[in-house]
Structure formats: C-alpha cells, structure tokens
Design an enzyme around this catalytic site. Structure first.
Site, short mmCIF file in Angstrom:
data_model
loop_
_atom_site.label_atom_id
_atom_site.label_comp_id
_atom_site.label_asym_id
_atom_site.label_seq_id
_atom_site.Cartn_x
_atom_site.Cartn_y
_atom_site.Cartn_z
N GLU A 164 0.81 -1.23 0.00
CA GLU A 164 0.00 0.00 0.00
C GLU A 164 0.84 1.27 0.00
O GLU A 164 0.69 2.14 0.87
CB GLU A 164 -0.99 -0.03 1.17
CG GLU A 164 -2.00 -1.15 1.03
CD GLU A 164 -3.21 -1.04 1.94
OE1 GLU A 164 -3.21 -0.19 2.84
OE2 GLU A 164 -4.17 -1.81 1.73
N GLU A 366 -5.02 -8.56 -0.42
CA GLU A 366 -5.85 -8.34 0.77
C GLU A 366 -7.28 -8.11 0.32
O GLU A 366 -7.51 -7.44 -0.69
CB GLU A 366 -5.39 -7.11 1.58
CG GLU A 366 -4.12 -7.32 2.35
CD GLU A 366 -3.72 -6.11 3.19
OE1 GLU A 366 -4.59 -5.41 3.73
OE2 GLU A 366 -2.50 -5.88 3.31
#
Ligand code: BGP
Length: 466
Positions: A164, A366
C-alpha cells in the site's frame, strides 16, 4: 468449466508487525510500528503491536494450521528491522534464519510463499537518517531489498515490493512519518517510495531473473456521487490521486501530464529529474497485486462542504482536495461493524478497470471483513458474516475472470487474527482465531473459525463450492 485456473493461488495474508510480536527478540531493532501504539494520537483503549499474535513464537503451529486449511499460498511480510541492524546495513543472522525456517516450512507443506518486502514497519535508524521523505531512504531500501534477494531469492517465486504505497503516502501524517502534514512532503514520500520500488524491481530482475515481482497498492474504483459533470471531474481527480499515480509510476514508468499539472495547480513545485525517470522506466513489474476492501465515491466540494466535513481521513473515507474532489459516503452500500462499506460488485469493476488499464496479470493480496468475532460457549467462532462476505467477493472475482481478466491468485486478509492497523485486536480478520483480548493476552490459543472450514472446502474444489 471451472473459472479459476488450475494453479490458482488460493491463499491468505498477514504482515510482520501485525502478527509477530516478540519485538525485542531475535536481534530485532526498533521500528516505527513498535512505538506507534505509544504515541499520544494512537486511539485509546486498544492494543499496539508489541505482542500481536506472537507468531514469532508460534509460527510452526500457524503454518501447520494453514496447511490443514489447504492454503496454496501464504502472503506475509519480512520485517525490515529484523533483517538489518543499523544504517551500515549490517545483517541480523537470527532474522535471516527465522524467515528461512518459515519459508522452508511453507515449502515443505507445498504452500507458495508470496513475500512482501516492506509492509509499514520502518526501522528507527532509517527514520533517524531522514525518514521516508529523506534523501537516504532509497539507498537504505535498495540495500535491504538486495539482502532479501540474496538470502531468500532462490526459494521465492513471487515478490511484492511495498505494501500500500498509496496509503503510506496519503496517511504519512497519520502514521506520524512526517513532522508536519504538508502535501509537498507527501510528494517527496511518493517519489522516494516509487524510486525505492523501482530499484527493488531492477535488483530482482538482475539477481533473480526467474522470480516475478509486483507492487501491492490499495486500489478501488471511484464512483461519481451523481451524474453531474463536476462530480465526474472530482471522480477523475480522486482516481488520479488515490489510484493511478502509483500504478502509472510503476507500470508506465513515470508521472502523467495530468498528474504533473494537477500538482502544479495545487501550487506545489514537484520536479522529477531525467535520471529518476530513467530508473522508473526500468523498474517495470511482472504483475499487479492489489488490496481491495471497498470502493470510494467522489463529489466536487463547495467551501461549505469542506467546512462541514467531519470525516477523519482514513484509507476508506479518503480524500478532501479543495477545488479537486472530496470523498463521500455511498448510500447504496451496507457497512461492516467498523463502518467500512461492503461492495462486492465494485470488486469486479475494480479488477476490470485495473486490467484494462495495464494489461498485467493480477493477484489480490488483501480483501476481508474486520469484525468483533465471538468465541462462543461451544468453543467455536461462528463467523457466517465473513463467509458471506467472501462468497460475494469470490463470486464477483469469478465474473471478472469470465470478463477476461487474468488472475494469478487471491490472498484475503487475514490468515490468522492480528492487530488491526488502527483498531486493535477486537477488529478481527482471520480464518484462525487467536485467544487474546486488547490487553489480556490469555493463552494465545489458535482456534479454527467456521470460515476456516468453509475456505478449506472452497480451495479443495478450486472455487467451485462457494
Ligand atoms: C491495509 C493494510 C493492512 C491491514 C488492512 C486492514 O491497509 O495493508 O496492514 O491493516 O488494511 O485495515 P485495518 O487494520 O485498519 O482494519
């Protein structure tokens, strides 16, 4: 015919600082996440990351349970502060041994390790040497990546660079990585992380030419709040700042004209040297991994709307950019107990958008639902809401594959309960329950949730038996 390829990597995910605990063992040095829970701004009444799920102690049991769940892959991160001891790049052999043992154990059980090089935990010596926006960050990261590739490269087929990257940039202030919130500092973080990522990719291609490597941002389709043309402009702006600037940098090797002009219009001087652009252009990925939790919705804000906005910035509620766009709620979507919107159809749309834009195979690293799971008197965890969440998302992923999207794997969050980045251990995500509370560590016993058995069955039927 089954939609999912035969070698589809059904797996699950974790990250080091959220599961390992034992922060002072095995020669590990301190990291930003070790001290994050002690900061004055960290939410009260929830645990930090010092003990986590004590996976550092129980890793063998955890892998055994993953093997019994029939996982084909396991995405975890290597803790940078467990590997490098200081600014000279001295290597901690105990850390190398820990991850070598973990990887060997996974391979013994035929579980493909998918390794994130860096998932939020920055060694304090890097912070003291200028931090993420400092001029030495890229050098530190490149050395770290080289050490990982040297020690584990022969066993790893799939590397992920930075978890991220986009959230790290947008939340740099929230993570207390910057002394003061300031968009131009955030751009320095953006560029440093992009360069660091490109260097890691280049190193990987040199040192481990058979391995595949990709980025792992958090990507979500952005809706326009209404069909008012201005709201669509806001959507494009938020899309650019939330999603595309990161994937463009790594997949297209630079920054788009629209991004450069947008930044200029914000009054920020952001210049990129020719040498840096050459590095970005060289560091192209083999696939795209991304994390998906929900979609975003954008509207063009008036001054009033900005003044009255009470949402605090978090990765789901997103951005407020005066004159450019502002995130808002989507009234069509249900929410989790923690207020995150649930959007399985948005998952299919996001997969299509990313694939159409970059044309690279993709994996999901995820996706999942944070919930207050309850250990009931029968000694079980009946998490039917989690099963339902996965059913709906996997169904939509199947539709995306039928739409023509190329998928390598699906590694939802999380394999085992761990400490949430902002909401403690009570916000549980795992297929495996860890018997501890916010501050009472109890016995750390591992217990299979109902979703564990459901996922096992799904994997055994290669996604057929939803
Ligand atoms: C992603 C992070 C994970 C994890 C997850 C869930 O942003 O990569 O580390 O934390 O989100 O978020 P949270 O823990 O805030 O519920």
């Amino acid at each position: 015919m089954n939609k999912f390829p035969n070698d589809f990597l059904w797996g699950a995910s974790t990250s080091a600082y959220q599961i390992e605990g034992c922060i002072n063992e095995g020669g590990k040095v301190s990291s930003t996440m070790d001290i994050y829970g002690d900061k004055p701004n960290y939410p009260k009444g929830i645990t930090g990351f010092k003990e986590a799920s004590e996976h550092y102690k129980y890793w063998k049991t955890d892998v055994e349970m993953m093997a019994k769940m029939k996982l084909k892959s396991y995405r975890f991160s290597i803790s940078w502060p467990r590997i490098i001891k200081n600014e000279n790049g001295d290597v901690n052999q105990e850390g190398i041994k820990f991850y070598n043992d973990l990887i060997d154990e996974l391979l013994k059980h035929k579980i493909e390790p998918v390794v994130t090089m860096f998932h939020f935990d920055i060694p304090l010596f890097v912070m003291e040497d200028g931090g993420v926006h400092g001029k030495n960050f890229v050098k530190h990261f490149e050395l770290y990546a080289e050490i990982l590739l040297k020690h584990f490269g022969s066993k790893i087929n799939y590397w992920l660079t930075i978890n991220e990257l986009n959230i790290l940039v947008m939340m740099a202030d929230g993570f207390e990585l910057l002394e003061k919130k300031d968009f131009s500092n955030q751009l320095k973080v953006l560029h440093n992380l992009n360069l660091a990522q490109a260097k890691a990719i280049i190193k990987c291609k040199e040192m481990c030419p058979k391995a595949k490597i990709g980025p792992a941002p958090n990507i979500s389709t952005v809706y326009a709040n209404t069909c008012k043309p201005e709201d669509y402009t806001a959507k494009l702006n938020i899309d650019l700042i939330r999603n595309w600037v990161y994937l463009d940098a790594v997949c297209k090797g630079g920054y788009s004209n629209v991004f450069m002009s947008t930044v200029k219009k914000m009054g920020i001087n952001f210049e990129v040297s020719k040498e840096d652009l050459e590095i970005l252009a060289k560091g192209k990925p083999d696939f795209i991994a991304f994390n998906y939790y929900s979609t975003s919705t954008a509207q063009m804000p008036t001054k009033e709307m900005i003044k009255n906005n009470k949402e605090k910035l978090d990765q789901q509620k997103g951005l407020v950019l005066p004159g450019f766009g502002m995130a808002t709620k989507n009234p069509h979507l249900p929410k989790t107990q923690f207020g995150w919107e649930i959007d399985p159809v948005g998952f299919r749309n996001t997969l299509r958008e990313v694939y159409d834009r970059y044309g690279l195979p993709m994996m999901i690293t995820e996706n999942g639902i944070g919930a207050r799971d309850v250990l009931t008197e029968d000694g079980k965890i009946h998490d039917d809401y989690r099963i339902e969440y996965y059913q709906k998302h996997i169904e939509q992923m199947g539709l995306a594959i039928e739409d023509g999207v190329e998928m390598i794997g699906y590694m939802p969050w999380s394999a085992i309960d761990l400490v949430s980045t902002h909401e403690g251990i009570s916000k549980r995500y795992g297929f495996i329950y860890v018997n501890r509370d916010e501050f009472d560590l109890k016995d750390m016993r591992r217990i299979e949730k109902d979703s564990y058995y459901w996922y096992k069955n799904l994997i055994e039927t290669n996604g057929e038996n939803i």
